[in-house]
Design a protein around this motif. Structure first.
Motif, PDB file in Angstrom:
ATOM      1  N   LEU A  38      87.503 -56.053 122.582  1.00  0.00           N
ATOM      2  CA  LEU A  38      86.322 -56.757 123.077  1.00  0.00           C
ATOM      3  C   LEU A  38      85.159 -55.785 123.255  1.00  0.00           C
ATOM      4  CD1 LEU A  38      84.871 -59.267 124.179  1.00  0.00           C
ATOM      5  CD2 LEU A  38      85.790 -58.702 126.433  1.00  0.00           C
ATOM      6  N   TYR A  50      83.825 -54.917 119.828  1.00  0.00           N
ATOM      7  CA  TYR A  50      83.108 -55.958 119.102  1.00  0.00           C
ATOM      8  C   TYR A  50      81.836 -56.433 119.817  1.00  0.00           C
ATOM      9  CZ  TYR A  50      87.238 -56.302 116.124  1.00  0.00           C
ATOM     10  OH  TYR A  50      88.265 -56.025 115.253  1.00  0.00           O
ATOM     11  N   ASN A  51      81.793 -56.270 121.133  1.00  0.00           N
ATOM     12  CA  ASN A  51      80.574 -56.633 121.872  1.00  0.00           C
ATOM     13  C   ASN A  51      80.214 -55.497 122.825  1.00  0.00           C
ATOM     14  OD1 ASN A  51      78.398 -57.858 123.062  1.00  0.00           O
ATOM     15  ND2 ASN A  51      79.523 -59.583 123.931  1.00  0.00           N
ATOM     16  N   HIS A 107      76.921 -56.331 125.607  1.00  0.00           N
ATOM     17  CA  HIS A 107      77.101 -57.135 126.824  1.00  0.00           C
ATOM     18  C   HIS A 107      78.539 -57.113 127.351  1.00  0.00           C
ATOM     19  CE1 HIS A 107      73.048 -58.565 126.498  1.00  0.00           C
ATOM     20  NE2 HIS A 107      73.252 -59.078 125.305  1.00  0.00           N
ATOM     21  N   GLU A 108      79.500 -56.763 126.485  1.00  0.00           N
ATOM     22  CA  GLU A 108      80.914 -56.693 126.877  1.00  0.00           C
ATOM     23  C   GLU A 108      81.409 -58.018 127.457  1.00  0.00           C
ATOM     24  OE1 GLU A 108      81.312 -53.306 129.458  1.00  0.00           O
ATOM     25  OE2 GLU A 108      80.787 -51.876 127.885  1.00  0.00           O
ATOM     26  N   LYS A 109      80.977 -59.110 126.827  1.00  0.00           N
ATOM     27  CA  LYS A 109      81.314 -60.444 127.318  1.00  0.00           C
ATOM     28  C   LYS A 109      81.984 -61.266 126.226  1.00  0.00           C
ATOM     29  CE  LYS A 109      77.425 -60.918 130.591  1.00  0.00           C
ATOM     30  NZ  LYS A 109      76.211 -61.722 130.887  1.00  0.00           N
ATOM     31  N   VAL A 145      83.427 -63.900 121.683  1.00  0.00           N
ATOM     32  CA  VAL A 145      83.127 -63.144 120.463  1.00  0.00           C
ATOM     33  C   VAL A 145      83.912 -63.802 119.334  1.00  0.00           C
ATOM     34  CG1 VAL A 145      83.365 -60.962 119.236  1.00  0.00           C
ATOM     35  CG2 VAL A 145      82.705 -60.957 121.654  1.00  0.00           C
ATOM     36  N   PRO A 157      82.055 -59.243 113.731  1.00  0.00           N
ATOM     37  CA  PRO A 157      81.877 -59.894 115.029  1.00  0.00           C
ATOM     38  C   PRO A 157      80.526 -60.600 115.161  1.00  0.00           C
ATOM     39  CG  PRO A 157      81.477 -57.547 115.242  1.00  0.00           C
ATOM     40  CD  PRO A 157      81.881 -57.780 113.820  1.00  0.00           C
ATOM     41  N   CYS A 181      78.378 -62.429 118.434  1.00  0.00           N
ATOM     42  CA  CYS A 181      78.395 -62.541 119.895  1.00  0.00           C
ATOM     43  C   CYS A 181      77.356 -63.549 120.379  1.00  0.00           C
ATOM     44  CB  CYS A 181      78.112 -61.179 120.536  1.00  0.00           C
ATOM     45  SG  CYS A 181      79.187 -59.854 119.952  1.00  0.00           S
ATOM     46  N   GLU A 182      77.556 -64.007 121.628  1.00  0.00           N
ATOM     47  CA  GLU A 182      76.701 -64.978 122.311  1.00  0.00           C
ATOM     48  C   GLU A 182      76.952 -66.387 121.753  1.00  0.00           C
ATOM     49  OE1 GLU A 182      74.776 -64.274 125.051  1.00  0.00           O
ATOM     50  OE2 GLU A 182      75.655 -62.284 124.862  1.00  0.00           O
TER      51      GLU A 182
END
Length: 223
Positions: free
Chosen positions: A43, A46-47, A50-52, A55, A62, A64-65
């Protein structure tokens, strides 16, 4: 065949946005549950910004968001489109998706507050729902886009499902049927769509978790 993986967390409405979009498109995928208190190296890889979650991983690439992911899914897999083809209708849909993105944090803010602060947030939430009731769900539409579910409905998922949990254990009642008849009708229509109905989070598990989180948050604020 494309390899699709989704890194998510079962509590997150943003992850359910992606799950429902994939299901509506009929796209097979592998779901990977993340422990957000102990995020996996994948994780973070791939992000890294923001590490959120969520994904989406598509053939190793990847995305994201959640809103970005939804638009990517709609462009890559054109079957069962989630946005209108007409340019003006599409622009209107994107406006309401942006509105939902901007206002969704109000839902979580309700359970992280109490007293006068919570009353102020509830008032802001009520006013926001008045806008949706009075401008987005007019004309007797079953869904935001008409007779078929689309990306706008998915974007408003927090108001369809997560708000109900928060109302239950905070004692608040915001989406009153007599005040928001169109919104209440939309919630019932949305949750009756088989893909949505069959892929909702566990009610008891979610309620217990939110109550526990709320107690911890409020205790930390008062200490």
């Amino acid at each position: 065949m494309a390899v699709v993986k989704l890194f998510g967390a079962w509590t997150s409405p943003y992850c359910y946005r992606v799950i429902w979009a994939l299901k509506l498109k009929g796209i097979p995928y592998e779901y990977i549950e993340e422990d957000l208190s102990n995020k996996s190296p994948l994780l973070l890889q791939y992000n890294p910004i923001h590490e959120k979650v969520p994904v989406l991983l598509h053939d190793g690439k990847p995305i994201c968001e959640s809103t970005v992911i939804l638009r990517y899914i709609d462009e890559v897999w054109p079957q069962n489109p989630l946005l209108p083809a007409d340019p003006h209708e599409r622009a209107v849909a994107l406006f309401w998706i942006k509105f939902a993105d901007d206002k969704s944090p109000l839902i979580s803010k309700l359970y992280r507050t109490d007293g006068e602060e919570q009353k102020a947030v509830a008032k802001e939430c009520f006013e926001m729902l008045e806008v949706v009731e009075g401008h987005a769900l007019i004309g007797g539409k079953k869904f935001f886009g008409g007779d078929e579910i689309n990306m706008v409905d998915i974007a408003f998922c927090s108001f369809a499902h997560w708000l109900e949990y928060i109302e239950d254990f905070t004692g608040l009642k915001i989406v009153e049927p007599h005040k928001f008849p169109r919104l209440n009708s939309w919630i019932q229509n949305f949750k009756s769509v088989p893909v949505i109905k069959d892929n909702l989070l566990d009610t008891d598990k979610m309620s217990a978790l939110l109550k526990c989180r709320r107690e911890i948050l409020l205790a930390s604020k008062s200490s």
